[in-house]
Structures are given as C-alpha cells and as structure tokens.
Write a protein that holds these residues in place. Structure first.
Motif, PDB file in Angstrom:
ATOM      1  N   LYS A  31       0.828  -1.652   0.281  1.00 35.88           N
ATOM      2  CA  LYS A  31       0.224   0.194  -0.335  1.00 35.88           C
ATOM      3  C   LYS A  31       0.842   1.347   0.585  1.00 35.88           C
ATOM      4  O   LYS A  31       0.296   1.881  -0.478  1.00 35.88           O
ATOM      5  CB  LYS A  31      -0.728  -0.059   1.558  1.00 35.88           C
ATOM      6  N   THR A  76       3.286   4.857  -0.163  1.00 36.96           N
ATOM      7  CA  THR A  76       3.220   5.416  -1.868  1.00 36.96           C
ATOM      8  C   THR A  76       4.778   6.166  -1.443  1.00 36.96           C
ATOM      9  O   THR A  76       5.048   7.072  -2.783  1.00 36.96           O
ATOM     10  CB  THR A  76       2.049   5.981  -1.286  1.00 36.96           C
ATOM     11  N   CYS A  80       5.259   8.187   0.466  1.00 39.54           N
ATOM     12  CA  CYS A  80       5.268   9.767   0.855  1.00 39.54           C
ATOM     13  C   CYS A  80       6.372  10.179   1.689  1.00 39.54           C
ATOM     14  O   CYS A  80       6.264  11.912   1.245  1.00 39.54           O
ATOM     15  CB  CYS A  80       3.655   9.891   1.252  1.00 39.54           C
ATOM     16  N   CYS A 105      -0.253   8.602   8.120  1.00 41.20           N
ATOM     17  CA  CYS A 105      -0.162   8.521   7.046  1.00 41.20           C
ATOM     18  C   CYS A 105      -1.962   8.641   6.650  1.00 41.20           C
ATOM     19  O   CYS A 105      -2.666   7.752   6.620  1.00 41.20           O
ATOM     20  CB  CYS A 105      -0.329   6.057   6.924  1.00 41.20           C
ATOM     21  N   PRO A 106      -1.128   8.622   5.081  1.00 41.79           N
ATOM     22  CA  PRO A 106      -2.797   9.159   4.413  1.00 41.79           C
ATOM     23  C   PRO A 106      -4.011   8.414   3.905  1.00 41.79           C
ATOM     24  O   PRO A 106      -3.581   7.611   4.044  1.00 41.79           O
ATOM     25  CB  PRO A 106      -2.375  10.132   2.945  1.00 41.79           C
ATOM     26  N   ASP A 107      -5.238   8.955   4.651  1.00 45.22           N
ATOM     27  CA  ASP A 107      -6.423   8.302   4.899  1.00 45.22           C
ATOM     28  C   ASP A 107      -6.650   7.909   3.043  1.00 45.22           C
ATOM     29  O   ASP A 107      -7.080   5.740   3.282  1.00 45.22           O
ATOM     30  CB  ASP A 107      -7.387   9.470   4.743  1.00 45.22           C
ATOM     31  N   LYS A 108      -6.117   7.935   2.455  1.00 42.97           N
ATOM     32  CA  LYS A 108      -6.131   6.916   0.946  1.00 42.97           C
ATOM     33  C   LYS A 108      -5.810   5.653   1.294  1.00 42.97           C
ATOM     34  O   LYS A 108      -5.908   4.564   0.464  1.00 42.97           O
ATOM     35  CB  LYS A 108      -6.217   7.721  -0.074  1.00 42.97           C
ATOM     36  N   VAL A 109      -3.765   6.196   2.251  1.00 45.01           N
ATOM     37  CA  VAL A 109      -3.638   4.290   1.624  1.00 45.01           C
ATOM     38  C   VAL A 109      -3.100   4.084   3.186  1.00 45.01           C
ATOM     39  O   VAL A 109      -3.272   2.817   3.772  1.00 45.01           O
ATOM     40  CB  VAL A 109      -1.624   5.193   1.688  1.00 45.01           C
ATOM     41  N   LYS A 110      -3.364   4.990   4.484  1.00 43.06           N
ATOM     42  CA  LYS A 110      -2.978   3.703   5.585  1.00 43.06           C
ATOM     43  C   LYS A 110      -2.589   2.399   5.182  1.00 43.06           C
ATOM     44  O   LYS A 110      -2.948   1.027   5.749  1.00 43.06           O
ATOM     45  CB  LYS A 110      -4.541   2.926   6.159  1.00 43.06           C
TER      46      LYS A 110
END
Ligand code: SF4
Ligand code: SF4
Lengths: 396, 93
Positions: free
Chosen positions: B38, B40, B42, B79-84
C-alpha cells in the motif's frame, strides 16, 4: 539615571544601589518581571540598557516563572545572568529556583524582601526568601544599602567560583532598605569589572563543537549522586564566601564575614536577627550597655549554607539568646532562623537558653523599645535559668 | 568525603547524540507494521515520527527502527487516509 558622587559617596536607595551595581557588573542577560518593592531595580536598570550604558540583553517576560526560566536558558547558554524580584514573584519562580541550582547555574537574584499573601501586603518580611531557603540557592542578607551593593558584587564571584557554581540570592529589606536613601561609597566601574572578572562557563549550549545535553532526566541510578554533589558544593561555598570577602576587603577596605557580631564577645545575652532590624537592635544594645547590661547582637550575613559551627562558636558562652525571625515557619515551633540556630547550639557543652520571637511581619515596625523588651526578658532568663515562653509574637 | 561516583556537574550529558545509545523500544506496547504494497513512499511518517524511528533508503520508506520506536502510533495516524499503510499491532500478540 545620573548618579552624583561627592568624594566617592552617593545618596542612594537600596534599589538604586542594586541597579547601579548591576550596571557596573554589566551582565550578559537580565530577564525580569517587575514587582513591588523591587520594581525600581529593573526600572533603573532598564534605563541603563536604553541609554547604552550596558551591553546587557534585557528580556521582558510575562511572569516571574518565565523570568527565572529565561535566566536558566541564558545561563545554560553560558551567559552571566542577573534578575530581581520580591514576594509573590519569588514564589512564582519556585519551580525554576530548584532547576537553576540543580543544573548548577550561577544566576544572581536580588530579592527585595516582602511578605507573602494572604492577606496581600507589599511591605517587608522574610517569608519570601525563607520559603526558598531549601531551594539550593546561596543566600546573603544585607543590613544596609552599602552592604546590599557590596553583597551583589561579591555574589558574582561566589556563584561563579569553580568549586561552587551555584545561584546566589542577595536579600535586602523591602522599603526599609530598598526605598530609604543612605550615603554609600561606590566603587568605580573599573574596580567592579576588575573584581568580578570575565565569566567563562565551562559547558555551554552554544558551543556547537562540544554538544551537550543539559537538564536531562536522572533516575534512581544517579539522581542521588547529583544531589550529593550539589550538597557538598553548597556546604563548601561557605569558604568561598569568606575568600571572596577577604579579597573584597583587601581591594576596597570594607570587611564582611559569615555574620556580624556587635558587642557580642563579652555579651551574656544576645539577639540574633537578620537585615535592617539589626540596626535598630544595635541602638538598643548601646542603650542597655550604658546601664551596665551585657547585651550583644549577632546578625547572620550568610544563611544558606547555614554556618552552624561558626555561629555556635560565637554564641556558646552566652546565657540566653533570642532569635528574632521576620517569618514564621507555621510549624508551631518558631521561626526558621530560630530552629536552625537552636539546633546548631545543641552540641555546645553549656547550651544557652534560646527563645523564638517573631516580629515585624508584613512591615510592622520594630522599634528600639521592642528590642529592649526582648533583652529585658533575656536578662530574667539568664538570671533564673528558666524560660517562661519559648516562642511568641512580638510587635503585636 | 570523596565523591562516591564521579558524575558530571549539574547533570550535564557531556557529549552529543547520546539518545542513539538509549534503547526506548522496550517501552512499546503497540508495534507499527508496514504494508509495503500500500505504501506510496510519501514519507509523511518519516517527517512526523517524534523518535526518528522510520527508516528510509534512497527516498523510500523501508521500515522501523524498533530499538527506538516507542509505539506511539503517530505514523499510523498520519499516513494518508487513502493509503493507511501502517497498522499498530499488540506487541504481546
Ligand atoms: S509508532 Fe511512533 S515512534 Fe514508532 S515509528 Fe511510528 S511514529 Fe515513530
Ligand atoms: S506515511 Fe504511509 S504512505 Fe507515506 S511513507 Fe509512511 S507508510 Fe508510506
């Protein structure tokens, strides 16, 4: 503020003299928050800063807690640091006072003694500095404007001495000494600078070639070792106080010790008292001496560390002693100086009788007649060997 | 009396970077676990970790320094919500 001197003498209030000494010392940093009756110290010192008479960085903060915090930060960075406060201001510094001493930072603080609330009171007693007596600060008490000025200059050397490295508090009586004008002898700027010398902190946060951590946590494996080291340092600072006083006398002719004895040597009865009230007591001593009563006075100059051996030695042959405290320990057993002095006399073979008298709280006047009344009580105690009242309030 | 234990004056730690030698990993109750699929890269977790316990290599997030990670969970939260990509798991499990 321009100070006019005639033959090296100037008429100054205690606050002006302290501000002038600070100007002559020219500390690197002065974080301060003004409070009555020490306000004028910072007010006048701020004028010196504004006029460019000093190179000090004056930091105006939002409270005394912040003032002492800024003192600690600046001292940790290697600066020579001074501030001044009174009463509630000192109380608000409490938490930081212990940190300053535990971190072994030679900060200099002038405490213009004032009563603690409640009730709110702006006048003199010693409850503020007495409350801070176990905070690890060296405490010097001053009877006069001259002594306050001289003590502040000596405090720098004491605090920064290699064997000491502890903060020092110089105490003088609010209004009585801080606001009364006295003719005092000032030193020249060069004399003061020559005496205090340059300050070079051993470790500083700004020395990036030798990074250090200060104020870190210390758990059971070594906290007590740091406290032991600190305890040894404050105990031996007594010798430094004497060494610095000796050099001061050699250079400038004014003599200071751990305490002052006034007609004490052959005295049979004595009053022990701090700061300005000693002056009043001396008048009483002189009057009673004229009548043939062997009265004397002992005025401690150094209260922290407590010079118990020297005080016991000076008082061991007395028949009766009254310790006059301008603060109550609220322990049901007399004032702080009384408790410690009485304990210091415990090992003396022919223990004198020692009583506690609490006087002058919140600025209540202490007059010659009050001192005489205490001496008269002492006379009876000396004659009968009986103590009627161990502790009581006087001047009420 | 001589100093029983010679300790530096005033509790000064006389050198830099000593936190590196202090293992704080033992305080951890929750352990961060990375899902590499998962992630990315970032590097928000690397920025936010208060203990510098997120390890990176060539600009990529590769895992955790468990000697120092105290298990606070900030990385998982940030950690961004879209990634988690980070999950906190019980150490005991
Ligand atoms: S759990 Fe806390 S200490 Fe551990 S890596 Fe994440 S942010 Fe850092
Ligand atoms: S914050 Fe999440 S997505 Fe970003 S590097 Fe860390 S684990 Fe990967």
């Amino acid at each position: 503020m321009a100070i006019t001197m005639t033959k090296g003498q100037a008429g100054l209030t205690g606050n002006s003299a302290i501000a002038y000494a600070m100007k002559q010392i020219n500390p690197d940093v002065c974080p301060a928050y003004p409070i009555t009756p020490s306000t004028a110290v910072i007010e006048e010192f701020a004028s010196y800063v504004a006029d460019g008479a000093v190179t000090t960085e004056l930091i105006t903060v939002e409270s005394e807690h912040s003032a002492m915090s800024a003192c600690i930060g600046a001292a940790a960075a290697g600066a020579r640091v001074m501030t001044a406060t009174s009463s509630q201001g000192l109380a608000l510094m409490w938490e930081m006072l212990y940190i300053a001493s535990g971190m072994r930072l030679p900060i200099i603080l002038t405490d213009v003694n004032r009563a603690l609330s409640a009730p709110i009171n702006i006048h003199c007693d010693h409850s503020d500095s007495m409350g801070a007596r176990d905070s690890g600060w060296i405490q010097l008490y001053s009877e006069t404007v001259q002594e306050a000025y001289d003590n502040l200059i000596q405090a720098v050397r004491i605090a920064e001495d290699e064997t000491v490295q502890l903060p020092v508090m110089v105490c003088l009586d609010g209004f009585i000494t801080s606001h009364a004008i006295e003719n005092i002898t000032l030193l020249s700027d060069e004399e003061v600078q020559g005496f205090v010398g340059e300050y070079n902190a051993k470790t500083t946060l700004l020395d990036i070639d030798h990074p250090v951590t200060m104020g870190a946590m210390s758990l059971p494996e070594n906290y007590i070792d740091f406290k032991f080291q600190q305890s040894e340092a404050i105990a031996r600072s007594k010798d430094t106080v004497l060494k610095v006083a000796e050099d001061f006398e050699k250079r400038f002719g004014r003599k200071y010790g751990l305490f002052e004895g006034y007609r004490l040597e052959d005295a049979e009865i004595a009053i022990v008292i701090l700061n300005s009230a000693a002056g009043t007591t001396k008048v009483a001593v002189d009057e009673l001496r004229k009548k043939g009563l062997k009265a004397g006075l002992l005025r401690p100059r150094l209260f922290r560390p407590f010079p118990f051996k020297e005080l016991a030695e000076a008082l061991k042959d007395k028949k009766a002693i009254a310790v006059l405290d301008r603060a109550d320990s609220m322990n049901g057993f007399g004032g702080p100086v009384f408790n410690e002095l009485r304990s210091a006399l415990y090992d003396v073979p022919k223990r004198p009788k020692v009583v506690s008298r609490i006087y002058g709280l919140g600025g209540r006047d202490y007059k010659v007649k009050d001192a005489i009344a205490v001496f008269e009580e002492l006379k009876t105690i000396a004659e009968t060997g009986m103590v009627d009242t161990l502790q009581k309030y006087i001047t009420i | 009396m001589a100093d029983k234990k010679a300790v530096p004056l005033g509790g000064v730690i006389p050198e830099g970077g000593t936190a590196d030698g202090y293992s704080t990993g033992g305080w951890r109750k929750l352990r961060p676990v990375l899902n590499k699929e998962k992630c990315t890269n970032c590097l928000i977790c690397w920025v936010m970790c208060p203990d510098s316990a997120v390890i990176t290599e060539d600009g990529k997030m590769i895992g955790f320094d468990l000697e120092h990670c105290k298990g606070c969970g900030i990385c998982a939260m940030e950690c961004p919500d879209k990634v988690k990509a980070i999950k906190m798991e019980e150490e005991a499990d």
